[in-house]
Design a protein around this motif. Sequence first.
Motif, short mmCIF file in Angstrom:
data_model
loop_
_atom_site.label_atom_id
_atom_site.label_comp_id
_atom_site.label_asym_id
_atom_site.label_seq_id
_atom_site.Cartn_x
_atom_site.Cartn_y
_atom_site.Cartn_z
N SER A 149 3.29 7.58 -8.70
CA SER A 149 3.83 6.24 -8.92
C SER A 149 5.25 6.13 -8.39
O SER A 149 5.61 5.15 -7.72
N GLY A 150 6.07 7.13 -8.64
CA GLY A 150 7.45 7.13 -8.16
C GLY A 150 7.52 7.18 -6.65
O GLY A 150 8.36 6.51 -6.03
N ILE A 151 6.66 7.97 -6.05
CA ILE A 151 6.65 8.06 -4.58
C ILE A 151 6.25 6.72 -3.98
O ILE A 151 6.89 6.22 -3.06
N LEU A 152 5.19 6.11 -4.51
CA LEU A 152 4.75 4.82 -3.99
C LEU A 152 5.82 3.75 -4.16
O LEU A 152 6.03 2.92 -3.27
N ARG A 153 6.52 3.78 -5.28
CA ARG A 153 7.60 2.81 -5.53
C ARG A 153 8.71 2.96 -4.49
O ARG A 153 9.19 1.98 -3.92
N VAL A 154 9.11 4.20 -4.21
CA VAL A 154 10.18 4.44 -3.24
C VAL A 154 9.73 4.07 -1.82
O VAL A 154 10.50 3.50 -1.05
N VAL A 155 8.49 4.38 -1.49
CA VAL A 155 7.98 4.04 -0.16
C VAL A 155 8.06 2.53 0.05
O VAL A 155 8.38 2.05 1.13
N GLY A 156 7.79 1.77 -0.99
CA GLY A 156 8.00 0.33 -0.93
C GLY A 156 6.78 -0.51 -0.65
O GLY A 156 5.64 -0.08 -0.85
N SER A 157 7.02 -1.71 -0.15
CA SER A 157 5.97 -2.70 -0.01
C SER A 157 4.85 -2.28 0.95
O SER A 157 3.71 -2.70 0.80
N ARG A 158 5.17 -1.46 1.92
CA ARG A 158 4.13 -1.02 2.85
C ARG A 158 3.03 -0.26 2.12
O ARG A 158 1.86 -0.36 2.46
N ALA A 159 3.42 0.50 1.09
CA ALA A 159 2.42 1.24 0.31
C ALA A 159 1.49 0.28 -0.43
O ALA A 159 0.27 0.48 -0.45
N ALA A 160 2.05 -0.77 -1.02
CA ALA A 160 1.24 -1.73 -1.76
C ALA A 160 0.35 -2.56 -0.84
O ALA A 160 -0.74 -2.98 -1.23
N LYS A 161 0.79 -2.78 0.39
CA LYS A 161 0.02 -3.59 1.34
C LYS A 161 -1.04 -2.77 2.08
O LYS A 161 -1.92 -3.34 2.72
N SER A 162 -0.96 -1.46 2.00
CA SER A 162 -1.89 -0.59 2.71
C SER A 162 -3.22 -0.48 1.99
O SER A 162 -3.35 -0.89 0.83
N VAL A 163 -4.20 0.06 2.68
CA VAL A 163 -5.44 0.46 2.03
C VAL A 163 -5.40 1.99 1.94
O VAL A 163 -4.85 2.65 2.82
N TRP A 164 -5.95 2.52 0.86
CA TRP A 164 -5.82 3.94 0.56
C TRP A 164 -7.17 4.60 0.34
O TRP A 164 -8.07 4.00 -0.23
N ARG A 165 -7.22 5.84 0.75
CA ARG A 165 -8.37 6.68 0.46
C ARG A 165 -7.87 7.88 -0.31
O ARG A 165 -6.98 8.60 0.15
#
Length: 138
Positions: free
Chosen positions: A20-36
């Motif tokens: 969660s902390g890593i995704l938060r720091v990475v920022g909006s690109r993480a939330a807009k991406s699709v993940w596997r």
Amino acid sequence: MKTIRISDSTPNGVLAVDLSGILRVVGSRAAKSVWRASAVEASIAGHPIVEREEIWGTGDGADELDELTRSGVRGSGARLVEIAKKVTQIIWGEFKGYDGPSIVDPWIIIIAFDGTWFEVRSIDDEALSRLQASFKDV
């Protein structure tokens, strides 16, 4: 892809960083991406040291994370962010972020290794720089 390893720990020696902390720091690109999400396969000198069929995680989101992994499909970044907030710890797991559902190569790979560190590989130098600035043992 460039790679960093994040090993921040508490005075007790417990890993002080989570997905969660890593995704938060990475920022909006993480939330807009699709993940596997998938299990980790690791080896040293070609000899397997970890061959898991599932992600190992703890906390309220562990079952959702396992379901995402077993489905084998790419899920939304927003969903992964929400699941990660409910996971207490990811001991083993690999998360690949893609800029779109039909994109072949991930722009970021996050690997949780044995609950002791996270490895982040990315083509996004800015995201890696933010991670380096946000954590101590990188």
